[in-house]
Motif scaffolding. Structure first.
Motif, PDB file in Angstrom:
ATOM      1  N   ASP A  98       0.830  -1.208   0.000  1.00  0.00           N
ATOM      2  CA  ASP A  98       0.000   0.000   0.000  1.00  0.00           C
ATOM      3  C   ASP A  98       0.870   1.266   0.000  1.00  0.00           C
ATOM      4  O   ASP A  98       0.636   2.184  -0.795  1.00  0.00           O
ATOM      5  CB  ASP A  98      -0.901  -0.029   1.245  1.00  0.00           C
ATOM      6  CG  ASP A  98      -1.862   1.141   1.279  1.00  0.00           C
ATOM      7  OD1 ASP A  98      -2.742   1.195   0.397  1.00  0.00           O
ATOM      8  OD2 ASP A  98      -1.724   2.001   2.163  1.00  0.00           O
ATOM      9  N   GLU A 147      -7.777   1.168  -6.467  1.00  0.00           N
ATOM     10  CA  GLU A 147      -8.751   0.118  -6.781  1.00  0.00           C
ATOM     11  C   GLU A 147      -8.620  -0.328  -8.238  1.00  0.00           C
ATOM     12  O   GLU A 147      -8.686  -1.506  -8.552  1.00  0.00           O
ATOM     13  CB  GLU A 147     -10.184   0.609  -6.499  1.00  0.00           C
ATOM     14  CG  GLU A 147     -10.492   0.800  -5.018  1.00  0.00           C
ATOM     15  CD  GLU A 147     -10.226  -0.468  -4.188  1.00  0.00           C
ATOM     16  OE1 GLU A 147     -10.487  -1.576  -4.690  1.00  0.00           O
ATOM     17  OE2 GLU A 147      -9.727  -0.345  -3.038  1.00  0.00           O
ATOM     18  N   PHE A 185      -5.631  -2.468  -8.633  1.00  0.00           N
ATOM     19  CA  PHE A 185      -5.853  -3.805  -8.064  1.00  0.00           C
ATOM     20  C   PHE A 185      -6.688  -4.697  -8.986  1.00  0.00           C
ATOM     21  O   PHE A 185      -6.640  -5.915  -8.873  1.00  0.00           O
ATOM     22  CB  PHE A 185      -6.515  -3.698  -6.688  1.00  0.00           C
ATOM     23  CG  PHE A 185      -5.575  -3.232  -5.600  1.00  0.00           C
ATOM     24  CD1 PHE A 185      -4.254  -3.650  -5.566  1.00  0.00           C
ATOM     25  CD2 PHE A 185      -6.025  -2.383  -4.596  1.00  0.00           C
ATOM     26  CE1 PHE A 185      -3.382  -3.220  -4.571  1.00  0.00           C
ATOM     27  CE2 PHE A 185      -5.163  -1.945  -3.595  1.00  0.00           C
ATOM     28  CZ  PHE A 185      -3.835  -2.364  -3.579  1.00  0.00           C
ATOM     29  N   THR A 186      -7.457  -4.102  -9.904  1.00  0.00           N
ATOM     30  CA  THR A 186      -8.195  -4.959 -10.844  1.00  0.00           C
ATOM     31  C   THR A 186      -7.224  -5.712 -11.760  1.00  0.00           C
ATOM     32  O   THR A 186      -7.504  -6.809 -12.206  1.00  0.00           O
ATOM     33  CB  THR A 186      -9.211  -4.168 -11.710  1.00  0.00           C
ATOM     34  OG1 THR A 186      -8.489  -3.227 -12.503  1.00  0.00           O
ATOM     35  CG2 THR A 186     -10.263  -3.471 -10.866  1.00  0.00           C
ATOM     36  N   PRO A 201      -4.844  -8.509  -8.655  1.00  0.00           N
ATOM     37  CA  PRO A 201      -5.562  -8.960  -7.461  1.00  0.00           C
ATOM     38  C   PRO A 201      -4.631  -9.572  -6.411  1.00  0.00           C
ATOM     39  O   PRO A 201      -4.892  -9.468  -5.219  1.00  0.00           O
ATOM     40  CB  PRO A 201      -6.553 -10.004  -8.002  1.00  0.00           C
ATOM     41  CG  PRO A 201      -6.130 -10.296  -9.401  1.00  0.00           C
ATOM     42  CD  PRO A 201      -5.352  -9.133  -9.888  1.00  0.00           C
ATOM     43  N   LYS A 252      -3.656  -6.910  -4.095  1.00  0.00           N
ATOM     44  CA  LYS A 252      -4.740  -6.486  -3.204  1.00  0.00           C
ATOM     45  C   LYS A 252      -4.791  -7.401  -1.980  1.00  0.00           C
ATOM     46  O   LYS A 252      -4.972  -6.953  -0.851  1.00  0.00           O
ATOM     47  CB  LYS A 252      -6.075  -6.506  -3.943  1.00  0.00           C
ATOM     48  CG  LYS A 252      -7.191  -5.953  -3.102  1.00  0.00           C
ATOM     49  CD  LYS A 252      -8.444  -5.671  -3.871  1.00  0.00           C
ATOM     50  CE  LYS A 252      -9.419  -4.955  -2.937  1.00  0.00           C
ATOM     51  NZ  LYS A 252     -10.639  -4.566  -3.595  1.00  0.00           N
ATOM     52  N   GLU A 253      -4.570  -8.707  -2.248  1.00  0.00           N
ATOM     53  CA  GLU A 253      -4.574  -9.670  -1.130  1.00  0.00           C
ATOM     54  C   GLU A 253      -3.411  -9.425  -0.169  1.00  0.00           C
ATOM     55  O   GLU A 253      -3.430  -9.874   0.963  1.00  0.00           O
ATOM     56  CB  GLU A 253      -4.434 -11.099  -1.671  1.00  0.00           C
ATOM     57  CG  GLU A 253      -5.656 -11.594  -2.414  1.00  0.00           C
ATOM     58  CD  GLU A 253      -5.310 -12.783  -3.325  1.00  0.00           C
ATOM     59  OE1 GLU A 253      -4.233 -13.402  -3.153  1.00  0.00           O
ATOM     60  OE2 GLU A 253      -6.132 -13.067  -4.225  1.00  0.00           O
ATOM     61  N   VAL A 267      -1.934  -6.323   0.555  1.00  0.00           N
ATOM     62  CA  VAL A 267      -1.778  -4.867   0.593  1.00  0.00           C
ATOM     63  C   VAL A 267      -0.976  -4.366   1.797  1.00  0.00           C
ATOM     64  O   VAL A 267      -0.258  -3.382   1.695  1.00  0.00           O
ATOM     65  CB  VAL A 267      -3.177  -4.202   0.441  1.00  0.00           C
ATOM     66  CG1 VAL A 267      -4.024  -4.353   1.684  1.00  0.00           C
ATOM     67  CG2 VAL A 267      -3.057  -2.767   0.047  1.00  0.00           C
TER      68      VAL A 267
END
Ligand code: ATP
Length: 237
Positions: free
Chosen positions: A96, A117, A120-121, A124, A127-128, A130
């Motif tokens: 992050d 966001e 993160f698309t 992914p 994102k997991e 972060v």
């Protein structure tokens, strides 16, 4: 179509040592160009030259603007994002924090969360992870973070230095698939330096082959792929 980046007669020097002699190439807006070549051919130096991280002579124009006397920070503000070899992530910071730092030059701070966001698309896996320290990510995840960081700049052009380096084949395929999506969905143009010529030629529309600081061959990727010398030297069949 007008070139997004146009490089002409580029020379580069490390102290007294000249590493590029007369390099010229173009990237079309929305296009992907790859620079191929053996170790030491000058691929990394070419990316450094665009970012003004090495002494150069010759012409480098981005959307018609001369980058020659611009500081590296100004070049970043033109939304040219460099993903260097070795990835350049901050290993003691979290995923992050790495991504938020990347957006520091942007004026539209409120949009940063939305962009996280969006990034993160594509990633992914990040994102997991972060809140994970970047230094504890796998090599593939660190490469993803390096590309994601560049994406936070909302780049027009990404300079990618050997994204496949040291990674297992499956993860490389995944990363190249994501790069294609970024190019198609975000319209980001790319200059890709690669040792993995087969993958690079599949992704790129145009290719230039460097040898000891000079372009020795160039053309549409399909033509370069079928060239006998390239096949023998770089594709191994
Ligand atoms: P590789 O695939 O091995 O990274 P490359 O094609 O990216 O190779 P460069 O790293 O651009 O090649 O190197 C081109 C030439 O410049 C080489 O001869 C190298 O030794 C020299 N060179 C690179 N960096 C420096 C430096 N910091 N100081 C002096 N010479 C350098």
């Amino acid at each position: 179509m007008a070139a997004l980046l146009e490089v002409r007669g580029l020379k580069a020097f490390y102290g007294q040592t000249q590493s590029l002699y007369d390099v010229g190439f173009e990237i079309e807006s929305g296009g992907i160009t790859t620079l191929l070549g053996a170790n030491g051919a000058g691929k990394t130096t070419t990316l450094r030259a665009i970012c003004n991280m090495v002494r150069t002579d010759g012409s480098i124009r981005f959307e018609g603007r001369d980058l020659k006397n611009m500081a590296t920070e100004e070049i970043v503000r033109l939304r040219i994002a460099h993903v260097p070899e070795g990835r350049g992530t901050f290993t003691t910071l979290t995923v992050d924090e790495n991504l938020r730092i990347a957006a520091y030059t942007r004026k539209d701070k409120s949009a940063v969360q939305t962009d996280l966001e969006r990034v993160f698309t594509y990633f992914p896996r990040l994102k997991e992870r972060v809140q994970q320290q970047a230094g504890t990510l796998s090599g593939g995840e660190q490469q993803m973070l390096a590309i994601a960081r560049a994406l936070m700049l909302k780049p027009r052009l990404m300079l990618l230095d050997e994204p496949s380096f040291g990674l297992a084949p499956l993860i490389v395929v995944e990363i190249f698939r994501i790069m294609r999506r970024i190019n198609e969905e975000e319209g980001v143009s790319m200059l890709l330096v690669e040792q993995n010529a087969a993958l690079a030629l599949d992704l790129a529309d145009h290719a230039y082959v460097l040898e000891t600081g000079r372009v020795v061959m160039s053309g549409p990727s399909d033509e370069i792929k079928n060239d006998e010398n390239v096949r023998k030297s770089y594709l191994g069949y």
